[in-house]
Design a protein around this motif. Sequence first.
Motif, PDB file in Angstrom:
ATOM      1  N   GLN A   1       0.928  -1.100  -0.247  1.00 39.38           N
ATOM      2  CA  GLN A   1       0.021  -0.019  -0.030  1.00 39.38           C
ATOM      3  C   GLN A   1       0.585   1.390   0.085  1.00 39.38           C
ATOM      4  O   GLN A   1       1.799   1.315   0.904  1.00 39.38           O
ATOM      5  CB  GLN A   1      -0.853  -0.190   1.420  1.00 39.38           C
ATOM      6  CG  GLN A   1      -1.812   0.992   1.377  1.00 39.38           C
ATOM      7  CD  GLN A   1      -2.723   1.302   2.223  1.00 39.38           C
ATOM      8  OE1 GLN A   1      -3.104   0.265   2.820  1.00 39.38           O
ATOM      9  NE2 GLN A   1      -2.921   2.431   3.125  1.00 39.38           N
TER      10      GLN A   1
ATOM     11  N   SER B   1     -12.207   8.550  -0.871  1.00 37.17           N
ATOM     12  CA  SER B   1     -12.898   7.672  -0.239  1.00 37.17           C
ATOM     13  C   SER B   1     -11.936   7.005   0.856  1.00 37.17           C
ATOM     14  O   SER B   1     -12.446   6.423   1.978  1.00 37.17           O
ATOM     15  CB  SER B   1     -13.110   6.306  -1.263  1.00 37.17           C
ATOM     16  OG  SER B   1     -12.047   5.934  -1.512  1.00 37.17           O
ATOM     17  N   GLY B   2     -10.641   7.250   1.063  1.00 40.46           N
ATOM     18  CA  GLY B   2      -9.683   6.849   1.937  1.00 40.46           C
ATOM     19  C   GLY B   2      -9.260   5.128   1.798  1.00 40.46           C
ATOM     20  O   GLY B   2      -8.708   4.641   2.706  1.00 40.46           O
ATOM     21  N   THR B   3      -9.744   4.607   0.514  1.00 39.19           N
ATOM     22  CA  THR B   3      -9.475   3.158   0.501  1.00 39.19           C
ATOM     23  C   THR B   3      -8.087   3.047  -0.082  1.00 39.19           C
ATOM     24  O   THR B   3      -7.384   4.027  -0.709  1.00 39.19           O
ATOM     25  CB  THR B   3     -10.422   2.396  -0.618  1.00 39.19           C
ATOM     26  OG1 THR B   3     -10.237   3.352  -1.813  1.00 39.19           O
ATOM     27  CG2 THR B   3     -11.696   2.483  -0.312  1.00 39.19           C
ATOM     28  N   PRO B   4      -7.473   1.856   0.233  1.00 44.22           N
ATOM     29  CA  PRO B   4      -5.963   1.591   0.085  1.00 44.22           C
ATOM     30  C   PRO B   4      -5.841   1.612  -1.556  1.00 44.22           C
ATOM     31  O   PRO B   4      -6.639   1.244  -2.324  1.00 44.22           O
ATOM     32  CB  PRO B   4      -5.601   0.275   0.769  1.00 44.22           C
ATOM     33  CG  PRO B   4      -7.054  -0.326   0.808  1.00 44.22           C
ATOM     34  CD  PRO B   4      -8.043   0.834   0.933  1.00 44.22           C
ATOM     35  N   ARG B   5      -4.474   2.128  -1.837  1.00 43.18           N
ATOM     36  CA  ARG B   5      -3.981   2.043  -3.164  1.00 43.18           C
ATOM     37  C   ARG B   5      -2.629   1.807  -3.334  1.00 43.18           C
ATOM     38  O   ARG B   5      -1.741   1.987  -2.380  1.00 43.18           O
ATOM     39  CB  ARG B   5      -4.088   3.530  -3.745  1.00 43.18           C
ATOM     40  CG  ARG B   5      -5.448   4.031  -4.015  1.00 43.18           C
ATOM     41  CD  ARG B   5      -6.059   3.224  -5.062  1.00 43.18           C
ATOM     42  NE  ARG B   5      -7.393   3.934  -5.326  1.00 43.18           N
ATOM     43  CZ  ARG B   5      -8.600   3.490  -5.209  1.00 43.18           C
ATOM     44  NH1 ARG B   5      -8.763   2.419  -4.467  1.00 43.18           N
ATOM     45  NH2 ARG B   5      -9.547   4.098  -5.706  1.00 43.18           N
TER      46      ARG B   5
ATOM     47  N   VAL C   1      -3.571   6.335   0.065  1.00 45.67           N
ATOM     48  CA  VAL C   1      -4.947   5.961   0.229  1.00 45.67           C
ATOM     49  C   VAL C   1      -5.774   6.830  -0.776  1.00 45.67           C
ATOM     50  O   VAL C   1      -5.209   8.084  -1.104  1.00 45.67           O
ATOM     51  CB  VAL C   1      -5.734   6.120   1.658  1.00 45.67           C
ATOM     52  CG1 VAL C   1      -4.973   5.181   2.631  1.00 45.67           C
ATOM     53  CG2 VAL C   1      -5.411   7.892   2.352  1.00 45.67           C
ATOM     54  N   HIS C   2      -6.995   6.632  -1.291  1.00 50.67           N
ATOM     55  CA  HIS C   2      -7.758   7.237  -2.203  1.00 50.67           C
ATOM     56  C   HIS C   2      -8.031   8.805  -1.253  1.00 50.67           C
ATOM     57  O   HIS C   2      -8.577   8.743  -0.500  1.00 50.67           O
ATOM     58  CB  HIS C   2      -9.075   6.458  -2.524  1.00 50.67           C
ATOM     59  CG  HIS C   2      -9.876   7.274  -3.682  1.00 50.67           C
ATOM     60  ND1 HIS C   2     -10.426   8.384  -3.500  1.00 50.67           N
ATOM     61  CD2 HIS C   2      -9.579   7.142  -5.131  1.00 50.67           C
ATOM     62  CE1 HIS C   2     -11.189   8.698  -4.739  1.00 50.67           C
ATOM     63  NE2 HIS C   2     -10.269   8.087  -5.541  1.00 50.67           N
TER      64      HIS C   2
ATOM     65  N   GLN D   1      -4.900  10.299   3.262  1.00 49.62           N
ATOM     66  CA  GLN D   1      -5.997  11.215   2.972  1.00 49.62           C
ATOM     67  C   GLN D   1      -6.337  12.296   3.821  1.00 49.62           C
ATOM     68  O   GLN D   1      -6.121  12.403   4.929  1.00 49.62           O
ATOM     69  CB  GLN D   1      -7.417  10.255   3.563  1.00 49.62           C
ATOM     70  CG  GLN D   1      -8.625  10.596   3.110  1.00 49.62           C
ATOM     71  CD  GLN D   1      -9.778   9.872   3.604  1.00 49.62           C
ATOM     72  OE1 GLN D   1      -9.583   9.127   4.286  1.00 49.62           O
ATOM     73  NE2 GLN D   1     -10.938  10.109   2.747  1.00 49.62           N
TER      74      GLN D   1
END
Length: 110
Positions: free
Chosen positions: A47, A54-58, A50-51, A98
């Motif tokens: 990882q 949305s805070g989702t992992p990238r 984070v997006h 984020q």
Amino acid sequence: MTRIIDHPILGKIEHRKKIPFQFDGETYTAYEEETIAAALLANGIRQLRVHEQSGTPRGFYCNIGHCMECRVTVNGKANQRACLTIVKKDMAVESGKQHPNMIKEMVAKK
């Protein structure tokens, strides 16, 4: 830890110099001429950020410089692609975080 140990251009890994660098405050080892992406993958890091909304992992996506999923901050300079940036000795790499203000803006727009 996975690395190519005998590369047709870069040669054998034992002939390359080890280089220390930091990712999010932790010290890791890369080899000279290795990209940040390759070094992080070899050290078990998947990882990178984070997006923004949305805070989702990238993590890594294309790994050839076409997308911008592997954006990191390098020595204070934001939005550097990990897949294209060569590790330098004592380089400080930070993952993308984020920003709390973006969440507030998203909620306010609804």
